[in-house]
Design a protein around this motif. Structure first.
Motif, PDB file in Angstrom:
ATOM      1  N   VAL A  10       0.817  -1.216   0.000  1.00 54.48           N
ATOM      2  CA  VAL A  10       0.000   0.000   0.000  1.00 54.48           C
ATOM      3  C   VAL A  10       0.850   1.266   0.000  1.00 54.48           C
ATOM      4  O   VAL A  10       0.324   2.364  -0.143  1.00 54.48           O
ATOM      5  N   GLY A  11       2.149   1.117   0.158  1.00 53.85           N
ATOM      6  CA  GLY A  11       3.042   2.264   0.113  1.00 53.85           C
ATOM      7  C   GLY A  11       4.473   1.797  -0.005  1.00 53.85           C
ATOM      8  O   GLY A  11       4.820   0.701   0.451  1.00 53.85           O
ATOM      9  N   ILE A  12       5.309   2.616  -0.647  1.00 49.22           N
ATOM     10  CA  ILE A  12       6.722   2.265  -0.837  1.00 49.22           C
ATOM     11  C   ILE A  12       7.573   3.466  -0.466  1.00 49.22           C
ATOM     12  O   ILE A  12       7.220   4.609  -0.747  1.00 49.22           O
ATOM     13  N   GLY A  13       8.696   3.181   0.194  1.00 47.89           N
ATOM     14  CA  GLY A  13       9.614   4.243   0.580  1.00 47.89           C
ATOM     15  C   GLY A  13      10.969   3.645   0.905  1.00 47.89           C
ATOM     16  O   GLY A  13      11.281   2.529   0.496  1.00 47.89           O
ATOM     17  N   LYS A  14      11.755   4.404   1.658  1.00 44.66           N
ATOM     18  CA  LYS A  14      13.066   3.914   2.086  1.00 44.66           C
ATOM     19  C   LYS A  14      13.270   4.261   3.554  1.00 44.66           C
ATOM     20  O   LYS A  14      12.786   5.281   4.023  1.00 44.66           O
ATOM     21  N   ARG A  15      13.943   3.381   4.256  1.00 41.48           N
ATOM     22  CA  ARG A  15      14.409   3.665   5.607  1.00 41.48           C
ATOM     23  C   ARG A  15      15.918   3.609   5.515  1.00 41.48           C
ATOM     24  O   ARG A  15      16.479   2.562   5.201  1.00 41.48           O
ATOM     25  N   ASP A  16      16.562   4.718   5.786  1.00 44.59           N
ATOM     26  CA  ASP A  16      17.976   4.887   5.485  1.00 44.59           C
ATOM     27  C   ASP A  16      18.108   4.636   3.987  1.00 44.59           C
ATOM     28  O   ASP A  16      17.491   5.309   3.206  1.00 44.59           O
ATOM     29  N   SER A  17      18.846   3.656   3.539  1.00 46.42           N
ATOM     30  CA  SER A  17      18.914   3.372   2.107  1.00 46.42           C
ATOM     31  C   SER A  17      18.216   2.060   1.753  1.00 46.42           C
ATOM     32  O   SER A  17      18.319   1.581   0.628  1.00 46.42           O
ATOM     33  N   THR A  18      17.483   1.490   2.704  1.00 48.03           N
ATOM     34  CA  THR A  18      16.829   0.201   2.496  1.00 48.03           C
ATOM     35  C   THR A  18      15.429   0.392   1.925  1.00 48.03           C
ATOM     36  O   THR A  18      14.629   1.138   2.488  1.00 48.03           O
ATOM     37  N   PRO A  19      15.119  -0.264   0.798  1.00 50.92           N
ATOM     38  CA  PRO A  19      13.766  -0.151   0.252  1.00 50.92           C
ATOM     39  C   PRO A  19      12.756  -0.842   1.166  1.00 50.92           C
ATOM     40  O   PRO A  19      12.944  -1.999   1.547  1.00 50.92           O
ATOM     41  N   GLU A  31       5.424  -2.649   8.285  1.00 51.65           N
ATOM     42  CA  GLU A  31       6.545  -2.210   7.458  1.00 51.65           C
ATOM     43  C   GLU A  31       7.388  -3.428   7.111  1.00 51.65           C
ATOM     44  O   GLU A  31       7.726  -4.227   7.977  1.00 51.65           O
ATOM     45  N   VAL A  32       7.712  -3.562   5.819  1.00 49.80           N
ATOM     46  CA  VAL A  32       8.384  -4.749   5.300  1.00 49.80           C
ATOM     47  C   VAL A  32       9.543  -4.320   4.407  1.00 49.80           C
ATOM     48  O   VAL A  32       9.417  -3.384   3.619  1.00 49.80           O
ATOM     49  N   CYS A  33      10.654  -5.018   4.527  1.00 57.57           N
ATOM     50  CA  CYS A  33      11.794  -4.775   3.641  1.00 57.57           C
ATOM     51  C   CYS A  33      11.500  -5.409   2.283  1.00 57.57           C
ATOM     52  O   CYS A  33      11.116  -6.578   2.201  1.00 57.57           O
ATOM     53  N   VAL A  37      12.675  -7.889  -3.542  1.00 56.44           N
ATOM     54  CA  VAL A  37      11.721  -7.682  -4.643  1.00 56.44           C
ATOM     55  C   VAL A  37      11.579  -6.178  -4.922  1.00 56.44           C
ATOM     56  O   VAL A  37      10.510  -5.599  -4.774  1.00 56.44           O
ATOM     57  N   PRO A  38      12.679  -5.552  -5.353  1.00 56.82           N
ATOM     58  CA  PRO A  38      12.654  -4.098  -5.556  1.00 56.82           C
ATOM     59  C   PRO A  38      11.689  -3.653  -6.652  1.00 56.82           C
ATOM     60  O   PRO A  38      11.305  -2.483  -6.709  1.00 56.82           O
ATOM     61  N   GLU A  39      11.250  -4.593  -7.490  1.00 62.83           N
ATOM     62  CA  GLU A  39      10.323  -4.259  -8.570  1.00 62.83           C
ATOM     63  C   GLU A  39       8.869  -4.213  -8.094  1.00 62.83           C
ATOM     64  O   GLU A  39       7.964  -3.874  -8.857  1.00 62.83           O
ATOM     65  N   ALA A  40       8.611  -4.553  -6.809  1.00 68.17           N
ATOM     66  CA  ALA A  40       7.243  -4.543  -6.271  1.00 68.17           C
ATOM     67  C   ALA A  40       6.668  -3.131  -6.363  1.00 68.17           C
ATOM     68  O   ALA A  40       7.372  -2.148  -6.145  1.00 68.17           O
ATOM     69  N   GLU A  41       5.382  -3.067  -6.693  1.00 68.37           N
ATOM     70  CA  GLU A  41       4.705  -1.780  -6.841  1.00 68.37           C
ATOM     71  C   GLU A  41       3.470  -1.727  -5.958  1.00 68.37           C
ATOM     72  O   GLU A  41       2.921  -2.767  -5.574  1.00 68.37           O
ATOM     73  N   VAL A  42       3.039  -0.509  -5.653  1.00 67.14           N
ATOM     74  CA  VAL A  42       1.813  -0.323  -4.875  1.00 67.14           C
ATOM     75  C   VAL A  42       0.660  -1.013  -5.608  1.00 67.14           C
ATOM     76  O   VAL A  42       0.527  -0.907  -6.826  1.00 67.14           O
ATOM     77  N   GLY A  43      -0.135  -1.767  -4.848  1.00 64.02           N
ATOM     78  CA  GLY A  43      -1.266  -2.502  -5.415  1.00 64.02           C
ATOM     79  C   GLY A  43      -0.969  -3.958  -5.693  1.00 64.02           C
ATOM     80  O   GLY A  43      -1.882  -4.754  -5.862  1.00 64.02           O
ATOM     81  N   GLU A  44       0.311  -4.321  -5.728  1.00 62.97           N
ATOM     82  CA  GLU A  44       0.686  -5.713  -5.954  1.00 62.97           C
ATOM     83  C   GLU A  44       0.740  -6.464  -4.626  1.00 62.97           C
ATOM     84  O   GLU A  44       0.813  -5.860  -3.559  1.00 62.97           O
ATOM     85  N   TYR A  45       0.719  -7.786  -4.727  1.00 61.98           N
ATOM     86  CA  TYR A  45       0.850  -8.639  -3.552  1.00 61.98           C
ATOM     87  C   TYR A  45       2.257  -9.201  -3.487  1.00 61.98           C
ATOM     88  O   TYR A  45       2.868  -9.491  -4.513  1.00 61.98           O
ATOM     89  N   VAL A  46       2.751  -9.331  -2.265  1.00 61.42           N
ATOM     90  CA  VAL A  46       4.057  -9.945  -2.035  1.00 61.42           C
ATOM     91  C   VAL A  46       3.898 -10.984  -0.925  1.00 61.42           C
ATOM     92  O   VAL A  46       2.992 -10.894  -0.095  1.00 61.42           O
ATOM     93  N   GLN A  55       8.828 -12.619  -2.577  1.00 58.68           N
ATOM     94  CA  GLN A  55       8.474 -12.662  -4.000  1.00 58.68           C
ATOM     95  C   GLN A  55       7.143 -11.977  -4.220  1.00 58.68           C
ATOM     96  O   GLN A  55       6.369 -11.790  -3.287  1.00 58.68           O
ATOM     97  N   ARG A  56       6.913 -11.595  -5.469  1.00 57.00           N
ATOM     98  CA  ARG A  56       5.613 -11.039  -5.852  1.00 57.00           C
ATOM     99  C   ARG A  56       4.655 -12.183  -6.113  1.00 57.00           C
ATOM    100  O   ARG A  56       5.070 -13.298  -6.396  1.00 57.00           O
TER     101      ARG A  56
END
Length: 118
Positions: A10-19, A31-33, A37-46, A55-56
């Motif tokens: 539901v949201g993507i950001g960074k904590r320090d330099s960690t996606p 909150e999940v690292c 799966v850096p290609e994960a996008e808002v609205g997708e399931y992981v 994984q997605r």
């Protein structure tokens, strides 16, 4: 038991330099690292295990897994009320918990005059 549970990003950001991502597990957002799966996008399931998205997953498979986990009671075990679960394991009833809350509610507030000076 530790599960790898599907959740919706539901949201993507960074904590320090960690996606990182905010992932919704049926109303519980954690909150999940997402470094794996850096290609994960808002609205997708992981699929998430111990705070890491591994994984997605397509929506149909994610929802089917969540339904199965719900039927087996595994989501309550993983995300349920830990205080309620601890009380149940200690043999406390709803009545005992309510009585304890009422007893604590009867404790008077400390007035300014009663407080110790700092």
């Amino acid at each position: 038991m530790c599960l790898a549970v599907p959740g919706k990003v539901v949201g993507i950001g960074k904590r320090d330099s960690t996606p990182m991502a905010s992932v919704d597990f049926g109303g519980v957002v954690k909150e999940v690292c997402i470094a794996y799966v850096p290609e994960a996008e808002v609205g997708e399931y992981v699929i998430v295990h111990v705070g890491f998205a591994l994984q997605r997953l397509d929506e149909e498979s994610a929802l089917a897994s969540l339904r199965l986990f719900e039927e087996l009671g595994l989501l309550e075990e993983e995300f349920g009320d830990p205080w309620g679960r601890a009380a149940a394991e200690a043999g406390l009833t709803e009545t005992a918990l309510t009585e304890a809350a009422v007893t604590n509610a009867d404790i008077p507030e400390v007035t300014e005059a009663q407080k110790e000076p700092r």
